[in-house]
Design a protein around this motif. Structure first.
Motif, mmCIF file in Angstrom:
data_model
loop_
_atom_site.group_PDB
_atom_site.id
_atom_site.type_symbol
_atom_site.label_atom_id
_atom_site.label_comp_id
_atom_site.label_asym_id
_atom_site.label_seq_id
_atom_site.Cartn_x
_atom_site.Cartn_y
_atom_site.Cartn_z
ATOM 1 N N SER A 123 -12.722 11.447 2.858
ATOM 2 C CA SER A 123 -11.401 12.061 2.946
ATOM 3 C C SER A 123 -11.412 13.208 3.955
ATOM 4 O O SER A 123 -10.530 13.324 4.812
ATOM 5 N N ASN B 224 -9.322 13.219 7.493
ATOM 6 C CA ASN B 224 -8.327 14.252 7.801
ATOM 7 C C ASN B 224 -8.538 14.896 9.162
ATOM 8 O O ASN B 224 -7.603 15.406 9.764
ATOM 9 N N ASN C 297 -2.487 7.644 11.471
ATOM 10 C CA ASN C 297 -2.256 8.529 10.328
ATOM 11 C C ASN C 297 -1.644 7.823 9.124
ATOM 12 O O ASN C 297 -1.176 8.490 8.192
ATOM 13 N N TYR D 97 -6.576 7.340 1.195
ATOM 14 C CA TYR D 97 -6.531 8.546 2.014
ATOM 15 C C TYR D 97 -5.186 8.539 2.731
ATOM 16 O O TYR D 97 -5.003 7.817 3.721
#
Ligand code: FDP
Length: 378
Positions: free
Chosen positions: A89, A93, A174, A213
Motif C-alpha cells: 500500500s 501510494n 491511480n 489499494y
C-alpha cells in the motif's frame, strides 16, 4: 450491507473451523453441524469506544480464542498478509515518485506484461510469509511453478495462493488495484507442499480475502460462512487495519452490472440478449466497470452488483484464474450471501487442472447470478 451480528462474534460450538487442528477436523468429519451456528454466538462485552477501534489483530486473536485447540498458524499467516499489504500500500501510494510506474519489459506465464509493481508486490508477499513457518508452499500469478519454501525455514500447515497485484494495468492511472488470496490447509503429510494441496475444489478453502489499494486501503477477509465477511481499513497514520465494514452482506438482487462490454460481439448470444434487455430504461440498471477485478468486485460487494467475465474468442475458457482470482472472490461473495458460477457450475466446486487454470466468471448478488446461470445452462 446490513448489520446483522456483532463483528467480533464467533461460533463457540463447532470447533472444526479453519482454526481447528487437523485431528479435530477429522473427528468431526461427517457429523451433522450443530443447529444454526449463528444462534450460538458469543458476544464479547465492550464499550462502543473500543468497538470503533477494533484492530485486525484483535479480531483475529479473539476469533482464535474461540478455538483453544488452534495452533495460531492461520492467525500468523493472516497477520503477515496484512503486513505485506501495508508495505505494498505504501509503495502503491508513492509509485509515481518511486519510479515504480510502467512495465519491466518482460512477460509472465500468462502472456501479460509484468509491471514493476507486480514484481514488488510478489516479492513482498513471499518474503513476509516464507519465514513464518506457517505455509508449506505458495502459488503466485507471477510465478510459472509453485513457490517452494527455502530450506532454512520450516514448513507449516497452510498453502497460500495469490495474485499479488490484480488490475496492475491500472497502476499508472491511480485506479483501484489489489492483492487477492486463497488459503488452503495442506492435505500432504509434512515437508514441502505438493500440487495435491492446491488442485482441489474451492469448497476446501479455509480463508480468503483481498486488499484493495484505492482511495484508501481495505482488507476484506472471510474465514468461512459462519464468520461472515469483514472489512478492515488501513489507518495510515498509525499503520493499523481497523474494522470498518462489519459483516458485509449482499442483497438478493441488484440493478448494477460490471463487464467489458466491448467484447459483447464475442459472447454467447443468449448473454447478449439478456444484457440488452437490462438496457430498457424501465429496467433501471446501471453499468459500473473499472477494469480491475478486485476494484469492481469490492465495489459490488459493498454496494451490490453483478460482475461478469464471460468466455471470448481470445479467451474461450475465460480470462480469470481459478485459484487466486475466482476462488477467493467466490468464497467471499458466498459468505456474504451472494453467488458465483462459471455460467453453468458453482465456482467453488471447480477443481483447477493447473495452478494458472482459468474460468469464466459470473459473480455477485445471488438471484442475478442464478438468473444468468439458468439462461446459459439451458
Ligand atoms: P489486469 O489484466 O489489468 O491485471 O485479471 C486481470 C485483469 O486485469 C482483471 O483485474 C480485470 O478485471 C481484467 O483483467 C480486465 O480484462 P479486460 O482488459 O479484458 O477487460
Amino acid at each position: 450491507m446490513c448489520a446483522r451480528a456483532h463483528p467480533l462474534t464467533f461460533t463457540i460450538v463447532p470447533r472444526v473451523g479453519p482454526f481447528a487442528s487437523r485431528s479435530r477436523r477429522r473427528r468431526h468429519a461427517g457429523r451433522r453441524p450443530h443447529a444454526s451456528p449463528r444462534a450460538s454466538r458469543y458476544v464479547p462485552r465492550m464499550s462502543s469506544q473500543f468497538e470503533e477501534g477494533t484492530t485486525l489483530d484483535r479480531y483475529l486473536l479473539e476469533t482464535m480464542h474461540a478455538h483453544p485447540e488452534a495452533r495460531g498458524q492461520l492467525v500468523t499467516l493472516l497477520k503477515q498478509i496484512a503486513l505485506a499489504g501495508k508495505l505494498v500500500s505504501a509503495r502503491v501510494n508513492r509509485a509515481g515518485l518511486a519510479g515504480m510506474f510502467g512495465a519491466t519489459g518482460s512477460m509472465n506465464i500468462q502472456g501479460e506484461y509484468v509491471q514493476k509493481m507486480d514484481l514488488y508486490a510478489n516479492e513482498t508477499f513471499k518474503r513476509a510469509i516464507e519465514h513464518a513457518g506457517v505455509v508449506c508452499m505458495m502459488v503466485s500469478e507471477e510465478e510459472d511453478a509453485p513457490v517452494a519454501i527455502p530450506e532454512r525455514f520450516s514448513f507449516g500447515d497452510y498453502v497460500f495462493c495469490m495474485d499479488p497485484l490484480d488490475g496492475s494495468s491500472n497502476i499508472d492511472t491511480n485506479a483501484s488495484i489489489g492483492t487477492i488470496f486463497t488459503i488452503f490447509r495442506r492435505v500432504s503429510e509434512g515437508g514441502p507442499g505438493t500440487l495435491a494441496d492446491v488442485l482441489r475444489p474451492g469448497t476446501d478453502i479455509v480463508a480468503a480475502g483481498y486488499i484493495v489499494y484505492g482511495a484508501g486501503t481495505v482488507l476484506v477477509l472471510s474465514t468461512g460462512v459462519e464468520h461472515g465477511v469483514q472489512g478492515f481499513t488501513l489507518d495510515p497514520a498509525v499503520g493499523e487495519f481497523f474494522l470498518s465494514h462489519h459483516d458485509i452482506r449482499l442483497g438478493d438482487s441488484t440493478r448494477s452490472y460490471s463487464c467489458n462490454e466491448a467484447y459483447a460481439a464475442q459472447w454467447d448470444p443468449r448473454l447478449r440478449a439478456w444484457l440488452d434487455a437490462l438496457k430498457d430504461p424501465k429496467a433501471g440498471w446501471s453499468a459500473r466497470y473499472i477494469g480491475s477485478l478486485v476494484g469492481d468486485v469490492h465495489r459490488n460487494l459493498v454496494k451490490g452488483g453483478l460482475f461478469l467475465y464471460p468466455p471470448t474468442a481470445k479467451a474461450p475458457n475465460g480470462k480469470l484464474r481459478i485459484l487466486y482470482e475466482a476462488f477467493p472472490l467466490a468464497f467471499l461473495v458466498e459468505a456474504a450471501g451472494g453467488a458465483a458460477t462459471d455460467g453453468r457450475r458453482r465456482i467453488l466446486e471447480l477443481v483447477p487442472e493447473g495452478i494458472h487454470a482459468r474460468t469464466p466468471l459470473f459473480i455477485g448478488n445471488r438471484e442475478d447470478v442464478e438468473a444468468i446461470t439458468r439462461i446459459l445452462s439451458a
